[in-house]
Write a protein that holds these residues in place. Structure first.
Motif, mmCIF file in Angstrom:
data_model
loop_
_atom_site.group_PDB
_atom_site.id
_atom_site.type_symbol
_atom_site.label_atom_id
_atom_site.label_comp_id
_atom_site.label_asym_id
_atom_site.label_seq_id
_atom_site.Cartn_x
_atom_site.Cartn_y
_atom_site.Cartn_z
ATOM 1 N N ALA A 84 0.799 -1.183 -0.054
ATOM 2 C CA ALA A 84 -0.127 0.180 -0.093
ATOM 3 C C ALA A 84 0.797 1.204 -0.122
ATOM 4 C CB ALA A 84 -1.030 0.065 1.104
ATOM 5 N N ALA A 85 1.984 1.185 0.841
ATOM 6 C CA ALA A 85 2.796 2.286 0.733
ATOM 7 C C ALA A 85 3.472 2.683 -0.760
ATOM 8 C CB ALA A 85 3.968 2.140 1.983
ATOM 9 N N GLU A 86 3.829 1.495 -1.123
ATOM 10 C CA GLU A 86 4.546 1.817 -2.392
ATOM 11 C C GLU A 86 3.555 2.463 -3.323
ATOM 12 O OE1 GLU A 86 6.324 -1.802 -4.093
ATOM 13 O OE2 GLU A 86 4.654 -2.792 -4.391
ATOM 14 N N LEU A 87 2.498 2.073 -3.596
ATOM 15 C CA LEU A 87 1.413 2.629 -4.357
ATOM 16 C C LEU A 87 0.672 3.953 -3.942
ATOM 17 C CD1 LEU A 87 -0.737 -0.365 -5.119
ATOM 18 C CD2 LEU A 87 1.177 0.320 -6.348
ATOM 19 N N ASP A 88 1.594 4.528 -2.778
ATOM 20 C CA ASP A 88 1.072 5.955 -2.189
ATOM 21 C C ASP A 88 -0.642 5.861 -1.880
ATOM 22 O OD1 ASP A 88 3.678 6.862 -2.524
ATOM 23 O OD2 ASP A 88 3.210 7.383 -4.516
ATOM 24 N N LEU A 89 -1.053 4.668 -1.385
ATOM 25 C CA LEU A 89 -2.258 4.395 -0.952
ATOM 26 C C LEU A 89 -2.526 4.418 0.562
ATOM 27 C CD1 LEU A 89 -3.617 2.401 -4.234
ATOM 28 C CD2 LEU A 89 -3.932 4.933 -3.670
ATOM 29 N N PRO A 90 -3.596 4.726 1.289
ATOM 30 C CA PRO A 90 -3.692 4.590 2.712
ATOM 31 C C PRO A 90 -3.940 3.225 2.839
ATOM 32 C CG PRO A 90 -5.743 5.423 1.698
ATOM 33 C CD PRO A 90 -4.830 5.454 0.615
ATOM 34 N N ILE A 91 -3.543 2.800 4.248
ATOM 35 C CA ILE A 91 -3.898 1.445 4.671
ATOM 36 C C ILE A 91 -5.353 1.242 4.673
ATOM 37 C CG2 ILE A 91 -3.138 -0.232 6.563
ATOM 38 C CD1 ILE A 91 -0.773 0.594 4.695
ATOM 39 N N PRO A 92 -5.814 0.185 4.138
ATOM 40 C CA PRO A 92 -7.292 -0.199 4.160
ATOM 41 C C PRO A 92 -7.784 -0.367 5.667
ATOM 42 C CG PRO A 92 -6.263 -1.750 3.058
ATOM 43 C CD PRO A 92 -5.213 -0.784 3.364
ATOM 44 N N LYS A 93 -8.880 0.055 6.109
ATOM 45 C CA LYS A 93 -9.292 -0.119 7.399
ATOM 46 C C LYS A 93 -10.248 -1.504 7.395
ATOM 47 C CE LYS A 93 -9.397 4.639 8.873
ATOM 48 N NZ LYS A 93 -10.587 5.735 9.093
ATOM 49 N N GLU A 94 -10.434 -2.061 6.270
ATOM 50 C CA GLU A 94 -11.380 -3.277 5.756
ATOM 51 C C GLU A 94 -10.939 -3.776 4.524
ATOM 52 O OE1 GLU A 94 -15.457 -3.290 6.321
ATOM 53 O OE2 GLU A 94 -15.695 -1.554 7.494
ATOM 54 N N PRO A 95 -11.034 -4.911 4.649
ATOM 55 C CA PRO A 95 -10.365 -5.718 3.126
ATOM 56 C C PRO A 95 -11.122 -5.032 2.082
ATOM 57 C CG PRO A 95 -10.910 -7.283 4.872
ATOM 58 C CD PRO A 95 -11.360 -5.860 5.422
ATOM 59 N N ILE A 96 -10.217 -4.917 0.998
ATOM 60 C CA ILE A 96 -10.510 -4.439 -0.297
ATOM 61 C C ILE A 96 -10.911 -5.565 -1.158
ATOM 62 C CG2 ILE A 96 -10.183 -3.087 -2.527
ATOM 63 C CD1 ILE A 96 -8.222 -1.425 -0.735
ATOM 64 N N VAL A 97 -12.276 -5.680 -1.868
ATOM 65 C CA VAL A 97 -12.630 -6.976 -2.212
ATOM 66 C C VAL A 97 -13.012 -6.561 -3.691
ATOM 67 C CG1 VAL A 97 -14.420 -8.796 -2.323
ATOM 68 C CG2 VAL A 97 -13.287 -7.844 0.018
ATOM 69 N N PRO A 245 5.433 -6.084 -1.444
ATOM 70 C CA PRO A 245 5.925 -4.776 -2.322
ATOM 71 C C PRO A 245 6.844 -5.738 -3.327
ATOM 72 C CG PRO A 245 6.922 -4.937 -0.049
ATOM 73 C CD PRO A 245 5.922 -5.951 -0.137
ATOM 74 N N GLY A 246 6.720 -4.387 -4.235
ATOM 75 C CA GLY A 246 8.079 -4.935 -5.233
ATOM 76 C C GLY A 246 7.351 -5.048 -6.635
ATOM 77 N N VAL A 247 6.072 -4.500 -6.743
ATOM 78 C CA VAL A 247 5.455 -4.444 -8.261
ATOM 79 C C VAL A 247 6.090 -3.572 -9.375
ATOM 80 C CG1 VAL A 247 3.198 -5.068 -7.237
ATOM 81 C CG2 VAL A 247 3.760 -2.887 -7.649
ATOM 82 N N GLY A 248 6.194 -3.792 -10.303
ATOM 83 C CA GLY A 248 6.707 -3.097 -11.364
ATOM 84 C C GLY A 248 6.127 -1.523 -11.545
ATOM 85 N N SER A 249 4.891 -1.219 -11.471
ATOM 86 C CA SER A 249 4.351 -0.114 -11.536
ATOM 87 C C SER A 249 4.895 1.012 -10.630
ATOM 88 C CB SER A 249 2.919 -0.099 -11.443
ATOM 89 O OG SER A 249 2.584 -0.368 -9.855
ATOM 90 N N HIS A 250 5.673 0.621 -9.648
ATOM 91 C CA HIS A 250 6.219 1.727 -8.626
ATOM 92 C C HIS A 250 7.890 1.366 -8.230
ATOM 93 C CE1 HIS A 250 2.022 2.786 -8.393
ATOM 94 N NE2 HIS A 250 2.557 3.857 -7.756
ATOM 95 N N MET A 251 8.457 0.690 -9.443
ATOM 96 C CA MET A 251 9.727 0.641 -9.401
ATOM 97 C C MET A 251 10.568 1.942 -9.289
ATOM 98 S SD MET A 251 10.702 -2.761 -9.216
ATOM 99 C CE MET A 251 12.472 -2.704 -9.563
ATOM 100 N N LYS A 252 11.714 2.036 -8.520
ATOM 101 C CA LYS A 252 12.235 3.337 -8.689
ATOM 102 C C LYS A 252 13.671 3.205 -9.392
ATOM 103 C CE LYS A 252 9.265 5.003 -5.914
ATOM 104 N NZ LYS A 252 8.156 6.122 -6.473
#
Length: 283
Positions: A84-97, A245-252
């Protein structure tokens, strides 16, 4: 047990991997490995078979998806804090389905096809959970009793389709070949704690993802209990539980996406490895 389905697409036979790593044919015992073979009673009968009496399969046949007749392919998003951090998205409070189309399911080593017009096809190693009996409003305490087994899943994603075309994530997740499962369905008795499994993924021999299911935000038990509040889980339903973590869309410093000729290898501790060559789109 390590249950498999082997052979050409659409003509797979049921089998198992014995204690010595030998592929054994189960055709004399069961017609296939599907919803009817995933309940506790059916799995217990298979476990009592003398594997030495089962025919050994010669050569190295193709492995198909280890479960036939998957009705629902359910996915959980952003289930690892670092992802979630590498995508710059907030930590979900409930599962995202969300849902992956069952038409994207394939064998673990079948080629991955880039969708037509794709520019941002990405990789994600994930723990897969296969449901063994009907689950409705189950408690977290009892949730793992509803699991038939676990498997390695590659949750491929087209990031432009997923994030840039509006609507839900589903359109970037269900493209043909975007759901390799297997090589094995490992029954739950061999996975006493699904929250202690190492996982990895390489692209062209370069390590891209390293993780452990111990770092999930929502445990397997929590996910099953949660999802069962919103839909009935049936035998053979598959839940893929998120990626480290480690997806291609957010490689640096620059994003990296899959292209024709790439080779992806991935695996989860005790659940087996996968290998896919990336190929161009074709009808």
């Amino acid at each position: 047990m390590k249950l498999v389905r082997y052979g050409n697409p659409g003509k797979e036979k049921p089998g198992l991997i014995d204690a010595q790593g030998v592929l054994r044919d189960l055709s004399a015992a069961i017609k296939d490995i599907g919803p009817d073979q995933l309940c506790d009673a059916a799995l217990t009968r298979l476990a009592k078979l003398n594997t030495d009496n089962l025919p050994a399969v010669q050569g190295k046949p193709r492995m198909g998806c280890p479960v036939q007749g998957v009705r629902k392919f359910i996915a959980i998003g952003l289930n690892y804090t670092e992802h979630a951090a590498e995508l710059d998205l907030p930590i979900p409070k409930e599962p995202i389905v969300f849902m992956k189309a069952t038409s994207c399911i394939q064998g673990p080593d079948d080629p991955v096809m880039l969708p037509k017009g794709s520019k941002k096809t990405d990789w994600e190693v994930e723990l897969g959970v296969v449901i063994g009996k009907r689950a409705r409003y189950v408690s977290q305490k009892k949730a793992l009793d509803y699991v038939a087994g676990y498997c390695t899943i590659h949750d491929l994603s087209e990031r432009e389709f997923q994030f840039e075309l509006g609507g839900t994530w589903d359109k970037g997740k269900g493209c043909d070949t975007f759901g390799p499962l297997g090589p094995w369905l490992v029954t739950r008795d061999e996975v006493p704690n699904p929250q202690k499994l190492g996982m990895w993924l390489d692209v062209n021999g370069v390590r891209r993802q390293t993780g452990n299911t111990s770092t999930m935000i929502f445990s397997v038990a929590k996910i099953i209990s949660y999802v069962s509040q919103f839909m009935t889980l049936e035998p053979g339903d598959v839940i893929t539980t998120g990626t480290p973590p480690g997806v291609g869309s957010h490689m640096k410093p620059n994003a990296v996406f899959l292209k024709k000729g790439d080779v992806v290898t991935l695996g989860i501790e005790g659940l087996g490895d996968q290998r896919q060559e990336v190929v161009a789109f074709k009808l």
